[in-house]
Design an enzyme around this catalytic site. Structure first.
Site, mmCIF file in Angstrom:
data_model
loop_
_atom_site.group_PDB
_atom_site.id
_atom_site.type_symbol
_atom_site.label_atom_id
_atom_site.label_comp_id
_atom_site.label_asym_id
_atom_site.label_seq_id
_atom_site.Cartn_x
_atom_site.Cartn_y
_atom_site.Cartn_z
ATOM 1 N N GLY A 19 47.846 -0.643 34.175
ATOM 2 C CA GLY A 19 47.349 -0.212 33.304
ATOM 3 C C GLY A 19 47.521 -1.857 32.156
ATOM 4 N N CYS A 20 46.726 -2.250 31.285
ATOM 5 C CA CYS A 20 47.097 -3.615 31.081
ATOM 6 C C CYS A 20 48.136 -3.937 30.567
ATOM 7 C CB CYS A 20 45.917 -3.354 30.103
ATOM 8 S SG CYS A 20 46.081 -2.577 28.744
ATOM 9 N N TYR A 21 48.807 -3.735 29.931
ATOM 10 C CA TYR A 21 50.534 -3.517 29.288
ATOM 11 C C TYR A 21 51.209 -4.285 30.702
ATOM 12 C CZ TYR A 21 49.153 -2.817 24.900
ATOM 13 O OH TYR A 21 48.768 -2.892 23.438
ATOM 14 N N PRO A 22 50.991 -2.903 31.590
ATOM 15 C CA PRO A 22 52.608 -3.043 32.927
ATOM 16 C C PRO A 22 52.325 -4.453 33.586
ATOM 17 C CG PRO A 22 51.354 -0.686 32.835
ATOM 18 C CD PRO A 22 50.779 -1.412 31.492
ATOM 19 N N THR A 23 50.412 -4.700 33.460
ATOM 20 C CA THR A 23 50.183 -5.873 34.554
ATOM 21 C C THR A 23 50.628 -7.021 33.942
ATOM 22 O OG1 THR A 23 47.363 -5.140 34.825
ATOM 23 C CG2 THR A 23 48.136 -7.538 35.223
#
Lengths: 341, 341, 341, 341
Positions: free
Chosen positions: D145-149
């Protein structure tokens, strides 16, 4: 004097702006708020900025819910106002923010909007010659479109003074709120931000005949209008650049004099002597900032006007016109102070 | 083939875009990067997006630091390129992103920019009739202004085909990067965001004579140009709306045919059949999206063009022109793919 | 009652917002408007949105020009207010929008701002326990910083009710107007638009000790504050996300009850039950929209607050505090209605 | 080597970004483009920026249309990839940009997404310890996911070096494209522009367990995560501010050393020594800009990371992981150069 008002279409952008202005109007009491698909929900879901009305529940838009008010503002899709107005009776002041009763020519109506023409109401642009007289004591008011307001005010003094040929070019840069709260892909924030885009190019936008009608009225002859709307990445504001060929001998002094004369006593029209209009300076206000110049090389008079499409372009014009119709001071509840930066 | 290039003015927006493109150009090796007041600082301070060059230190912009390169790009204030070019010698390809050598008429130069005319260089708009031939083997190139690129490409096919009268109206909505990294109050984010504003109204913007020169060249007669630039709240992008009166009998079919013919083989010009150009689709690309229409009511041909002012409007045109001058495939290192949304 | 006011620093953003609010304040008459480098120019050059004051000429900021007013608002750089206040005499109400008199600890002042501490004035955050009493009849008021206003209001009820440990994390997303009209490259529209960026990370922002002071006062013990400001592409607004570890047994019901109790009678604090605060809903208003939740997995109470940094974050707090000090109804001239969308 | 690829979900934002990158990938040939409701339409209607593919017609997303490609990218709603992957057979490399195969704990899956867990695929964050080995020769890849990255890369070095306690606070400011092309009122440009708003507050966003999983893997113990996403008025970009309590004796030197060591050889991770990350510098690039600091007063390590949510946050990670799985140089077709300003 307490004027009891209702707003039909209170969940939309025009409805929200009407309520924002009416909350600050000293003579008004806010009655029914109605909606279509959003009926039954709290206003706060749609207009979180209107805290004093947060817990109001939207009623259905029906004649029953709208009855019993002194003034009913209609912020509805095209084609809905005639039937409602008919049932509200002749004593209620009906202020229509939609297009239904703006065009005087039935053929124009059918060509641009389709269907049968519902008739013409007094036009809520008080700065147009003769408009205030028609609005006084009116019981039906057609609020102008946002683009026609900018384009008309930008060039009316030039036509009134006979300075230009009736062959007009208008490019208007608009914020996205003019499109309303429509769920269309091209109105998504991700698409809008960082982008300028044209639409309705080539004289296909429905506000074109309204601009031509207004300027033609002032000019006393048919005015040809090339109108192009451009969407810019901002919520509010219209910046109109309008030009027309100057007649022989017309220079900047003549132009300036004509505009000064036309707008000397207008409480909401502000002529700039230096600098150029910027929409931010008009945010939330009912003011129009204008400047005119003559380009001798190109042989054109160019006028630029900035306004807030939701205020002077819609809800502010509605309140200003209501004030006139009810005999109140025209500026009641309206401001010339923008919210900036 | 390895072309050693230098960029003078590497700390500005045009310089940064040149470097972004040149980093992706397979035949290029990036040599000296120079600046004025920023000399001595790391490039990362000014261009944090150019990671591969982050630790490069900016040299002073002098003939010494620029000497010894195959190509020197000048992204400097007006009036600085002639002296530098003279010292760089005739074998160095000098690509000037400034205005110094765009205008062919010395009187125009003096009127619009002041001072003495430095002469005219081959004009870096390859899509203009005759331009490619002049660019082939050129050692000096004048990159067009960003507004003239949009306005010229929007109307050149109409003039080439004799469809319109030489009386043009252009309104161009631009992002703020066109003004460069100038520390002026009206360019602050707080002022720009949420606002559209006009400037240089009434034919006073310096790009006006350049537009007239280009269109006049195509038309074979003097073209009058009313040009208005509008600042919109976005970093990049120019959306140009240009129109002119149509000659008798010109309809949409004739217009479409003329534009298709003119741009059929152009790698960077993209004609839309439906929808309208949006600047976001061109972000970071060298493409121009165009559409033309004829407004029969207004009697005008209207063309809309979208481009990225820093790419096709400046640095992309510079690289495209360099490719031609060096005999490389014209599209080398350039893309028609934008970064969206 | 007519209160004659002066604004020092009228050409800046805080000064402009003060004037916007004061133009709508029924008890106020606007006297001297002063500036530093802009003295001698028309207000319209700096504040084109304030039409009723467009032709006012800015005076120099001196004791002479500021003398003779009932209230003097100072919107000046740090370190300028003590000297001016000393000369204005004890009968003039001086409302300082700068930082000079906010911190109670002289060591904190010297560490964070440098120089000698000018003393502490009553703190213009009426919603803080005990603040109203200190403001009543005050002749000197220190208006809070914009970030401390959001962070303090977000967590004060949790500390007042003993719900959380004194170990706070605050991330505040701010519009660019908080930085004032400073001509710095990173504040240019081209840099700001399309970008979020952090600054003052790691507890280095000067508002950190002010947040700690406020929350420590409510908590009755030292509160550790990790504060990070983030710049977002908008002119106005602060969205604060603040959290702290919950003490055993604290759940959402306890948190909600504590916030409801704390803010039940506050005219400008609005607790949301559903949806989450958005800064747009507070634009131009003095309202703060808040919501609190308990994250059981993370063991933290999280509160989110939205406000307009120029209104409740600066000028609105100044007017609200003035109202209290003068014995006027606290909400006079202030609104809870935002300008949206 | 020519790799034939297909993209399912080509009309959305993630699909568009995949195609933008793949158009520049030298080893790739673009095969089938499929969609759901948009099947049958031209790609240009949805992705006007992808000129080379403008006339491609979208096929239906079926196993038939996707069969016969070396690599199939899935940019589909949650819950759709397992069935498609099963039918594509074990020799096709399937790269899933959705969430279906990210979480290793079936209970977590059911709690956060509902339904049955489809199993776990190698995780496409090569910078995570051990990830590259798992991706080599993989035939199934779960793109993060973009936030976890952002959150993982911001804190992984601190946990790997044992610098912090497992009690993390993350606030991530995101552009709107992360929400996809969903027609929801709060994603309209009129609502988004000029506003910052929180959502999914209090640990309710589905990316929370993914962040905890990643950091827990590095830490070797359970990590508690308080995660708050904030929507900002920009199309692209995530700016993550992440912090955790430092263990005794940890200072800025220790933190800097740990981050330098962790990311020394990472081609896409860029540690800043001065200045702070801004998302604009990463636009369209696969780079992550990071900086770490220790706040001794607050007792926390604070790291800030900027990335493009559609590139490194989604499509870039997908291409990077594909490169590893196919044995290509990891950076093929990817850039560290952003498009700015």
């Amino acid at each position: 004097m307490t004027i009891r008002i209702a707003v039909a279409g209170a969940s939309g952008y025009a409805g929200g702006e009407l309520l924002r202005l009416l909350l600050g109007h000293p003579e008004v009491e806010i009655g029914a708020l109605t909606a279509g698909g959003s009926a039954g929900s709290r206003l706060a879901e749609h207009q979180p900025h209107l805290l004093p009305l947060a817990d109001r529940v939207l009623a259905e838009t029906t004649t029953d819910t709208l009855a019993g008010h002194d003034v009913v503002f209609l912020a509805l899709p095209h084609g809905h106002s005639a039937a409602i107005a008919a049932e509200l009776g002749p004593d209620t002041l009906v202020v229509d923010c939609g297009a239904d009763h703006r065009l005087t020519d039935a053929g124009d109506w059918t060509r641009w909007y389709g269907g049968e023409h519902a008739g013409t109401w007094p036009y809520g642009l008080p700065e147009l010659p003769g408009a205030r007289a028609a609005l006084a004591d009116a019981k039906r008011i057609a609020v102008p479109g946002c683009y026609p307001t900018g384009a008309t005010l930008a060039l009316a003094p030039a036509f009134a003074a006979g300075l230009v040929e009736p062959d007009v070019t208008v490019v208007s840069v608009s914020g996205t709120s003019g499109a309303g709260r429509s769920l269309k892909p091209h109105l998504l924030g991700s698409e809008v931000m960082g982008s300028a885009s044209a639409y309705g190019v080539g004289g296909t936008h429905r506000h074109t005949p309204e601009i031509a009608q207004n300027l033609g009225l002032v000019a006393g002859e048919r005015v040809r209008v090339s109108f192009t709307p451009v969407l810019a990445p901002m919520s509010r504001g219209i910046l109109t650049t309008a030009s027309a060929p100057v007649r022989p001998g017309v220079d900047i002094e003549a132009a300036t004099a004509a505009y000064r004369k036309a707008y000397a006593d207008e409480p909401f029209l502000h002529l700039l002597d230096d600098g150029w209009p910027a929409t931010a300076a008009t945010l939330g206000s009912n003011a129009v900032h204008l400047r005119v110049v003559v380009d001798a090389d190109a042989g054109r008079l160019v006028a630029v006007a900035a306004l807030d499409n939701l205020t002077k372009g819609t809800a502010g014009a509605a309140v200003q016109s209501m004030n006139i119709a009810l005999g109140l001071p025209e500026t009641t509840g309206l401001s010339t102070v923008g919210v900036a930066p």
